[in-house]
Design a protein around this motif. Sequence first.
Motif, PDB file in Angstrom:
ATOM      1  N   ALA A   9       0.902  -1.331  -0.075  1.00 41.47           N
ATOM      2  CA  ALA A   9       0.056  -0.107   0.061  1.00 41.47           C
ATOM      3  C   ALA A   9       0.681   1.298   0.145  1.00 41.47           C
ATOM      4  CB  ALA A   9      -0.900  -0.013   1.189  1.00 41.47           C
ATOM      5  N   ILE A  10       0.200   2.406  -0.118  1.00 39.41           N
ATOM      6  CA  ILE A  10       0.976   3.728  -0.160  1.00 39.41           C
ATOM      7  C   ILE A  10       0.370   4.358   1.162  1.00 39.41           C
ATOM      8  CG2 ILE A  10       1.096   5.903  -1.429  1.00 39.41           C
ATOM      9  CD1 ILE A  10       0.700   4.403  -3.956  1.00 39.41           C
ATOM     10  N   ALA A  11       1.445   4.357   2.165  1.00 43.56           N
ATOM     11  CA  ALA A  11       1.042   4.895   3.450  1.00 43.56           C
ATOM     12  C   ALA A  11       0.875   6.376   3.194  1.00 43.56           C
ATOM     13  CB  ALA A  11       2.193   4.728   4.463  1.00 43.56           C
ATOM     14  N   SER A  12       1.401   7.355   2.469  1.00 42.92           N
ATOM     15  CA  SER A  12       1.124   8.551   2.067  1.00 42.92           C
ATOM     16  C   SER A  12       2.187   9.131   0.895  1.00 42.92           C
ATOM     17  CB  SER A  12       1.430   9.412   3.523  1.00 42.92           C
ATOM     18  OG  SER A  12       2.730   9.384   3.575  1.00 42.92           O
ATOM     19  N   LEU A  46       3.838   4.897 -14.095  1.00 46.62           N
ATOM     20  CA  LEU A  46       2.379   5.402 -13.415  1.00 46.62           C
ATOM     21  C   LEU A  46       2.303   4.882 -11.928  1.00 46.62           C
ATOM     22  CD1 LEU A  46       0.141   4.742 -16.526  1.00 46.62           C
ATOM     23  CD2 LEU A  46       1.129   6.821 -15.966  1.00 46.62           C
ATOM     24  N   ASP A  47       2.699   3.724 -11.536  1.00 43.61           N
ATOM     25  CA  ASP A  47       2.669   3.594 -10.197  1.00 43.61           C
ATOM     26  C   ASP A  47       3.558   4.662  -9.366  1.00 43.61           C
ATOM     27  OD1 ASP A  47       1.567   1.045 -11.088  1.00 43.61           O
ATOM     28  OD2 ASP A  47       3.241  -0.162 -11.278  1.00 43.61           O
ATOM     29  N   ILE A  48       4.704   4.866  -9.958  1.00 47.65           N
ATOM     30  CA  ILE A  48       5.714   5.902  -9.177  1.00 47.65           C
ATOM     31  C   ILE A  48       4.711   7.117  -8.963  1.00 47.65           C
ATOM     32  CG2 ILE A  48       7.655   7.367  -9.561  1.00 47.65           C
ATOM     33  CD1 ILE A  48       8.913   4.898 -10.573  1.00 47.65           C
ATOM     34  N   LEU A  49       4.084   7.469 -10.193  1.00 53.31           N
ATOM     35  CA  LEU A  49       3.357   8.883  -9.954  1.00 53.31           C
ATOM     36  C   LEU A  49       2.057   8.859  -9.083  1.00 53.31           C
ATOM     37  CD1 LEU A  49       2.714   9.976 -13.791  1.00 53.31           C
ATOM     38  CD2 LEU A  49       4.272  11.114 -12.173  1.00 53.31           C
ATOM     39  N   GLN A  50       1.465   7.386  -9.050  1.00 47.91           N
ATOM     40  CA  GLN A  50       0.439   7.332  -7.966  1.00 47.91           C
ATOM     41  C   GLN A  50       1.105   7.536  -6.710  1.00 47.91           C
ATOM     42  OE1 GLN A  50      -1.929   3.897  -8.337  1.00 47.91           O
ATOM     43  NE2 GLN A  50      -2.587   4.000  -6.441  1.00 47.91           N
ATOM     44  N   ARG A  51       2.501   6.770  -6.408  1.00 52.00           N
ATOM     45  CA  ARG A  51       3.219   6.872  -5.165  1.00 52.00           C
ATOM     46  C   ARG A  51       3.361   8.410  -4.816  1.00 52.00           C
ATOM     47  NH1 ARG A  51       8.569   5.576  -5.975  1.00 52.00           N
ATOM     48  NH2 ARG A  51       8.860   7.858  -5.715  1.00 52.00           N
ATOM     49  N   ALA A  61     -11.868   2.099  -8.334  1.00 53.79           N
ATOM     50  CA  ALA A  61     -10.617   1.103  -8.240  1.00 53.79           C
ATOM     51  C   ALA A  61     -10.012   0.867  -7.067  1.00 53.79           C
ATOM     52  CB  ALA A  61      -9.658   1.916  -9.236  1.00 53.79           C
ATOM     53  N   SER A  62      -9.093   0.057  -6.795  1.00 52.90           N
ATOM     54  CA  SER A  62      -8.286  -0.296  -5.840  1.00 52.90           C
ATOM     55  C   SER A  62      -7.382   0.852  -5.585  1.00 52.90           C
ATOM     56  CB  SER A  62      -7.830  -1.572  -5.966  1.00 52.90           C
ATOM     57  OG  SER A  62      -6.607  -1.714  -4.781  1.00 52.90           O
ATOM     58  N   ASP A  63      -7.206   1.124  -4.084  1.00 56.56           N
ATOM     59  CA  ASP A  63      -6.156   2.487  -3.894  1.00 56.56           C
ATOM     60  C   ASP A  63      -4.543   1.546  -3.966  1.00 56.56           C
ATOM     61  OD1 ASP A  63      -6.686   0.717  -1.565  1.00 56.56           O
ATOM     62  OD2 ASP A  63      -5.474   2.183  -0.496  1.00 56.56           O
ATOM     63  N   LEU A  64      -4.535   0.440  -4.027  1.00 54.03           N
ATOM     64  CA  LEU A  64      -3.199  -0.559  -4.028  1.00 54.03           C
ATOM     65  C   LEU A  64      -2.581   0.030  -5.659  1.00 54.03           C
ATOM     66  CD1 LEU A  64      -3.966  -3.713  -2.486  1.00 54.03           C
ATOM     67  CD2 LEU A  64      -3.108  -1.784  -1.337  1.00 54.03           C
ATOM     68  N   PRO A  65      -1.284   0.261  -5.690  1.00 54.50           N
ATOM     69  CA  PRO A  65      -0.881   0.229  -6.980  1.00 54.50           C
ATOM     70  C   PRO A  65      -0.707  -0.803  -7.643  1.00 54.50           C
ATOM     71  CG  PRO A  65       0.959   0.354  -5.233  1.00 54.50           C
ATOM     72  CD  PRO A  65      -0.419   0.422  -4.604  1.00 54.50           C
ATOM     73  N   GLY A  66      -0.274  -0.768  -8.808  1.00 55.23           N
ATOM     74  CA  GLY A  66      -0.514  -2.031  -9.797  1.00 55.23           C
ATOM     75  C   GLY A  66      -1.421  -2.229 -10.834  1.00 55.23           C
ATOM     76  N   LEU A  67      -0.925  -1.997 -12.149  1.00 52.97           N
ATOM     77  CA  LEU A  67      -1.809  -1.823 -13.301  1.00 52.97           C
ATOM     78  C   LEU A  67      -1.782  -3.259 -14.040  1.00 52.97           C
ATOM     79  CD1 LEU A  67      -1.134   1.853 -14.410  1.00 52.97           C
ATOM     80  CD2 LEU A  67      -2.918   0.858 -12.986  1.00 52.97           C
ATOM     81  N   GLU A  68      -1.136  -4.263 -13.929  1.00 59.17           N
ATOM     82  CA  GLU A  68      -1.162  -5.337 -14.784  1.00 59.17           C
ATOM     83  C   GLU A  68      -0.315  -6.601 -14.105  1.00 59.17           C
ATOM     84  OE1 GLU A  68       1.732  -4.793 -17.928  1.00 59.17           O
ATOM     85  OE2 GLU A  68       3.251  -4.027 -16.399  1.00 59.17           O
ATOM     86  N   ALA A  94      -7.117  -1.483 -13.212  1.00 59.28           N
ATOM     87  CA  ALA A  94      -7.130   0.194 -13.058  1.00 59.28           C
ATOM     88  C   ALA A  94      -6.171   0.353 -11.579  1.00 59.28           C
ATOM     89  CB  ALA A  94      -8.438   0.679 -12.755  1.00 59.28           C
ATOM     90  N   GLY A  95      -5.889  -0.739 -11.049  1.00 54.13           N
ATOM     91  CA  GLY A  95      -5.109  -0.725  -9.538  1.00 54.13           C
ATOM     92  C   GLY A  95      -5.419  -1.940  -8.915  1.00 54.13           C
ATOM     93  N   GLY A  96      -4.504  -2.062  -7.944  1.00 55.90           N
ATOM     94  CA  GLY A  96      -4.588  -3.303  -7.081  1.00 55.90           C
ATOM     95  C   GLY A  96      -3.623  -4.535  -7.308  1.00 55.90           C
TER      96      GLY A  96
END
Length: 330
Positions: A9-12, A46-51, A61-68, A94-96
């Motif tokens: 998960a992304i803590a913040s 894009l995972d880095i951008l979300q982080r 969509a899930s708040d967890l990163p991961g698109l594939e 779209a996430g998770g």
Amino acid sequence: MPAMMRAIAIASPGGPEALVLEERPVPAPAPGEILVRVAAAGVNRLDILQRKGNYPVPPGASDLPGLEVAGTVAETGPGVSRWQVGDQVAVLMAGGGYAQYATVAESCALPVPEGLSMVEAAALPEATFTVWNNVFERGALREGETFLVHGGTSGIGMTAIQIAKARGARVIATAGSEEKLAACLGWGADHAVNYRTADFVAEVMAATEGKGADVILDMVGGDYTGRNLEAAAEEGRIVQIAFLKGSRVTADLRLLMTKRLILTGSTLRARSIAFKAKLAEAVEREVWPLIASGRLKPAVHATLPLEQAREAHELMETSSHMGKIILKVD
């Protein structure tokens, strides 16, 4: 089925240290969805951008990163018709994806190509969906045309090189080191340009006898936008899919007009399930046979365990990788 699963998960919003290992409830598939036991998950910029807090999660969509991911169908929701428990799938989501289990619409899953490992299969969805939509649908690249791709050793770049070459285009790629240029040529590029030591506009013009590139795929933005207009051929198409050097640009619109260029772009994550389902059909029809014939091979630079997601992000941010970075989950 277990009740709980491991997930990143992304803590913040922040640096790689923002990625934390958590215990989460295993999600249940909704109508039309499948639950995938994840074997491997692709890491994307894009995972880095979300982080960092710069890539909002789409509604629902899930708040967890991961698109594939690639994995095995563990459960099917009501109304699912194509997939059965035990099927092996490669999934665009779209996430998770940074988790042991993830749900996805059944229409966004494709069969793992025969002969590929789960790690290799996890390197496919984001790149193949993005390349097909942007290079061949939006950019309308045709046999015999010249295709310029920036970032040739990224997951997108190496996929674009191979598909474009397989479909009869002449391919020029940019990269930042001699080792990376060699990788681009190894994947099928006809010409590779070191953007650190050469002017890619001049190189493209020289390689095309002054004509320019018919289609340009750009993930850099910034000052590359104006230079892409210079490097484009008349009636050329420039497709923007990211902007690593910034979204605010300065460009000479006279080139856009006098060359009759098309400057377009797209994002994929927030598109509708119906759109992604149609795109999945096209990818399975047009791209999956290239994998079966050996003309498209996923290139995996590094595989790390899920618990080392921070290290995976740090590696990606060095831009030293050539091909995909994969998290091994199961």
